[in-house]
Scaffold this motif. Structure first.
Motif, short mmCIF file in Angstrom:
data_model
loop_
_atom_site.label_atom_id
_atom_site.label_comp_id
_atom_site.label_asym_id
_atom_site.label_seq_id
_atom_site.Cartn_x
_atom_site.Cartn_y
_atom_site.Cartn_z
N GLU A 13 0.81 -1.22 0.00
CA GLU A 13 0.00 0.00 0.00
C GLU A 13 0.84 1.27 0.00
O GLU A 13 0.52 2.23 -0.73
CB GLU A 13 -0.97 0.00 1.18
CG GLU A 13 -1.92 1.20 1.15
CD GLU A 13 -3.01 1.13 2.22
OE1 GLU A 13 -3.38 2.21 2.73
OE2 GLU A 13 -3.48 0.03 2.55
N PRO A 14 1.93 1.35 0.81
CA PRO A 14 2.74 2.58 0.77
C PRO A 14 3.27 2.88 -0.64
O PRO A 14 3.31 4.04 -1.06
CB PRO A 14 3.89 2.28 1.74
CG PRO A 14 3.31 1.28 2.69
CD PRO A 14 2.42 0.42 1.85
N ASN A 15 3.67 1.84 -1.38
CA ASN A 15 4.16 2.05 -2.74
C ASN A 15 3.05 2.54 -3.67
O ASN A 15 3.26 3.43 -4.51
CB ASN A 15 4.72 0.73 -3.31
CG ASN A 15 5.76 0.10 -2.40
OD1 ASN A 15 5.41 -0.49 -1.39
ND2 ASN A 15 7.04 0.22 -2.76
N ILE A 16 1.85 1.92 -3.53
CA ILE A 16 0.71 2.33 -4.35
C ILE A 16 0.32 3.78 -4.04
O ILE A 16 0.06 4.58 -4.95
CB ILE A 16 -0.49 1.38 -4.11
CG1 ILE A 16 -0.16 -0.04 -4.58
CG2 ILE A 16 -1.74 1.89 -4.80
CD1 ILE A 16 0.11 -0.16 -6.07
N ALA A 17 0.29 4.12 -2.75
CA ALA A 17 -0.05 5.50 -2.36
C ALA A 17 0.97 6.49 -2.90
O ALA A 17 0.62 7.57 -3.39
CB ALA A 17 -0.13 5.59 -0.83
N GLN A 18 2.24 6.09 -2.83
CA GLN A 18 3.30 6.98 -3.34
C GLN A 18 3.15 7.21 -4.84
O GLN A 18 3.28 8.33 -5.33
CB GLN A 18 4.67 6.38 -3.02
CG GLN A 18 5.84 7.28 -3.44
CD GLN A 18 7.19 6.64 -3.14
OE1 GLN A 18 7.32 5.42 -3.17
NE2 GLN A 18 8.18 7.46 -2.84
#
Length: 685
Positions: A13-18
């Motif tokens: 999720e952090p990568n997708i949000a970024q």
């Protein structure tokens, strides 16, 4: 021994949000992250709506924007990120975002687990608690493959008043560039072309109506059990007052927020005073007649300004507490403009607590919406009709008529300006209702206000004694030119309510009428009224309705009678007798059931066929047979022969004779064979 690898994928999720947020930054958009504020209205709505986990408040959207198109219209954009391969969206069997369980409760597992479902949930918070009616809900998720490359998916849904908050897929997108300033107007143009099919809309309306029933039961139980000192009428008036105060009029009368109720003790500053003030402002802007406005304010004040309901305990009045419950439980349904007999449902639920005697109960029971629609179509209502109801109840029949008229106008008028004028005319001049009971009259007023305001000519009068056929508002010196009459009368009235029918029809010059009434009215109990009616008007059809149509409220056999106005009934006139006992619906009366009305045998098609049979005759027989449809005659001087059934032909045919002989010979041969076969031989191959 080799260690077993952990097969549980890790969220990215952090990568997708970024990735998603980097696009938004690249397009120089006003991005607001989870903890950041867009504006106080949106922040407050998210804080007050139930959370993704079922608690109150605490909704934190991963990314938020508020964008404006070329027409200066604002669109909130709500984005939810997830970090797993299969967590973009969960749809139900009909292809809708599945945010409700089979019991119409919030499906927190889906709302919390899938990106688009979460975003649509947030969008409904804004529909419920803000003035925004068009919201873009975006879900984005993804995963890493064996080489570490990220693969992402995006779901973009339009959540709006027009699709009842269910959401519609806008299209397929691989990034967020559709939100960029040079692309946003084209994106919104695409959004504006989205439209649900009538079938999808009908299905959603049915679902929302079931949700309304559930919310009303929950609310009523809560008030009944936890709010002492409030009578049945008080509960009805509290709901009516709360809804009017929270409707608002754009740029004129703001929506009353529950935080504006300060629970002060001084006269003028009490919560009841604040509600009455806002309701007065709303009614003033609606330009209601002064006497009607005074009646509404006086009636609501009797509940809202009492000492007990404004008494402050632990910093809060009972009125503020109940107001909050009403807005939270029901707000979404009137905010999305659901064209239903909202207050009729409210009425039936609220009055379910009353200990009416059976006769009295028959007088207050309201017509189910699908029966109301049937009556409207049988009375041939269209955009140019002038429709009246002499015992209007909560105005459910007039709501059904208004919806039919507005739909006909939309389908036949292509000029937007002409259509707008016609809609105003329909609501202000083409509907008239009469209701004697003041508490029920208040519900009728509220219902028509909720429907966009056809309340102008809802009159608190005795239709038999006091009504002269004139408009109650506007053209008060002119006769209302009624050409469609619909009615579900109080059955305790003279002739089961046929006195209303006689008066209404005799005040009309042309048109059609459809009434649902206790069927004893047509078999002798209203004999004199029936004979009198037929001296001036024609009975076209007599439809026997299911005995359980008012299940849980009353148990009476009803018929629908359809008339042609101002044309004397001739003995040779054909009357269409229809046995509609099997209308295709199965009804139950289980209090905990999520749906007490189920289409189990082509109900919609059956209702359509009845409408066609009444209008066009035998050629439209399809589902029904000649056992249920019969064209016959009545004696205009009889008055007790309105409930006929198809005659049973007892004369045997040659086919019947052949079958009887065949059956006898088969039996005779079988008997002879058994007599000539030894007992021990029987059964051997």
């Amino acid at each position: 021994m080799q260690k077993q690898k952990n097969t549980m994928a890790q969220s990215i999720e952090p990568n997708i949000a970024q990735l998603g947020n980097s696009w938004l930054t690249q397009y120089h958009l006003p991005l607001r992250l989870e903890q950041e504020s867009v504006n106080t209205e949106i922040d407050k709505a998210l804080a007050e709506y139930y959370s993704k986990n079922g608690g109150v408040g605490g909704n934190r959207v991963d990314a938020k924007l508020l964008l404006q198109d070329k027409n200066q219209d604002w669109y909130p954009i709500l984005i939810e990120y997830k970090g797993y391969k299969d967590k973009l969206i969960k749809l139900d069997a009909s292809g809708q975002v599945e945010n409700k369980t089979a019991k119409n409760d919030p499906n927190f597992k889906n709302i919390n687990g899938f990106a688009v479902n979460g975003a649509v949930h947030y969008a409904n918070a804004l529909l419920h608690h803000t003035s925004y009616t068009d919201i873009i809900a975006i879900g984005m998720t993804g995963h890493k493959d064996e080489t570490g490359n990220i693969h992402h998916q995006i779901g973009v849904y339009f959540v709006s008043k027009s699709n009842l908050g269910a959401g519609q897929k806008v299209g397929d997108f691989t990034d967020f560039s559709f939100l960029a300033p040079n692309n946003f107007d084209a994106f919104i143009e695409k959004v504006k072309t989205l439209a649900l099919t009538q079938e999808e809309l009908d299905r959603l309306k049915e679902q929302k109506e079931r949700e309304i029933d559930q919310s009303l039961v929950k609310l009523n139980n809560d008030i009944y059990q936890n709010e002492k000192g409030l009578g049945e009428n008080d509960r009805v008036y509290l709901v009516a007052a709360s809804i009017i105060a929270t409707l608002g009029i754009p740029n004129k009368v703001p929506v009353l927020d529950k935080n504006e109720l300060k629970s002060q003790a001084f006269v003028g500053g009490r919560d009841g005073d604040i509600l009455i003030s806002r309701i007065t402002a709303f009614l003033n802007e609606k330009k209601l007649p002064q006497d009607k406005k005074d009646l509404i304010i006086r009636t609501l004040s009797n509940t809202l300004l009492t000492e007990n309901i404004n008494k402050v305990e632990n910093g809060e009045s009972q009125l503020k507490r109940v107001f909050g419950k009403i807005v939270d439980d029901l707000g979404i349904y009137y905010k999305i403009g659901l064209t239903t007999d909202f207050t009729g449902k409210l009425f039936n639920e609220m009055y379910g607590w009353l200990g009416f005697s059976q006769d009295k109960l028959n007088d207050v029971v309201l017509t189910p919406s699908y029966v109301a629609n049937l009556l409207v179509k049988l009375a041939r209502v269209n955009k140019d009709s002038y429709v009246w109801d002499f015992a209007t109840g909560s105005a459910g029949l007039l709501v059904a008529a208004m919806n039919e008229m507005l739909n006909d106008a939309k389908n036949s008028i292509t000029s937007p300006q002409e259509l707008a004028q016609k809609e105003i005319s329909i609501k202000a001049e083409q509907l008239l209702g009469l209701e004697l009971l003041s508490s029920v009259y208040m519900l009728a007023i509220l219902n028509m206000i909720l429907m966009g305001d056809g309340s102008s000519n809802i009159l608190n009068k005795d239709s038999i004694k006091d009504f002269d056929g004139k408009y109650g508002f506007g053209k008060t010196d002119q006769k209302f030119p009624a050409d469609a009459f619909i009615l579900n009368p109080p059955y305790s009235a003279l002739g089961n309510g046929m006195n209303f029918v006689e008066k209404a029809l005799n005040m009309m010059n042309k048109g059609y009428a459809a009434i649902i009434i206790q069927n004893s009215a047509g078999s002798g109990k209203a004999k004199e009224y029936c004979k009198s009616i037929l001296e001036k008007h024609t009975l076209i059809a007599s439809i026997k309705m299911p005995v359980d149509i008012f299940i849980g409220k009353a148990s009476v056999q009803t018929n629908i009678y359809v008339f042609k106005v101002n044309e004397k009934h001739h003995p040779d006139d054909v009357v269409k007798f229809i046995d509609f006992s099997n209308d295709g619906y199965t009804r139950t009366n289980r209090k905990k059931a999520t749906n007490n009305l189920k289409d189990t045998n082509q109900a919609k098609e059956r209702y359509e066929e009845v409408i066609n049979l009444v209008r066009f005759g035998k050629s439209k027989l399809n589902i029904f047979t000649e056992k249920e449809y019969y064209e016959g005659h009545i004696d205009p001087k009889n008055g007790a022969d309105w409930n006929q059934t198809a005659p049973i032909d007892t004369k045997p045919t040659i086919t019947d004779f052949k079958k009887t002989v065949s059956d006898y010979l088969a039996w005779e041969i079988s008997t002879l064979l058994k007599q000539n076969t030894p007992e021990d031989e029987l059964g051997k191959p």
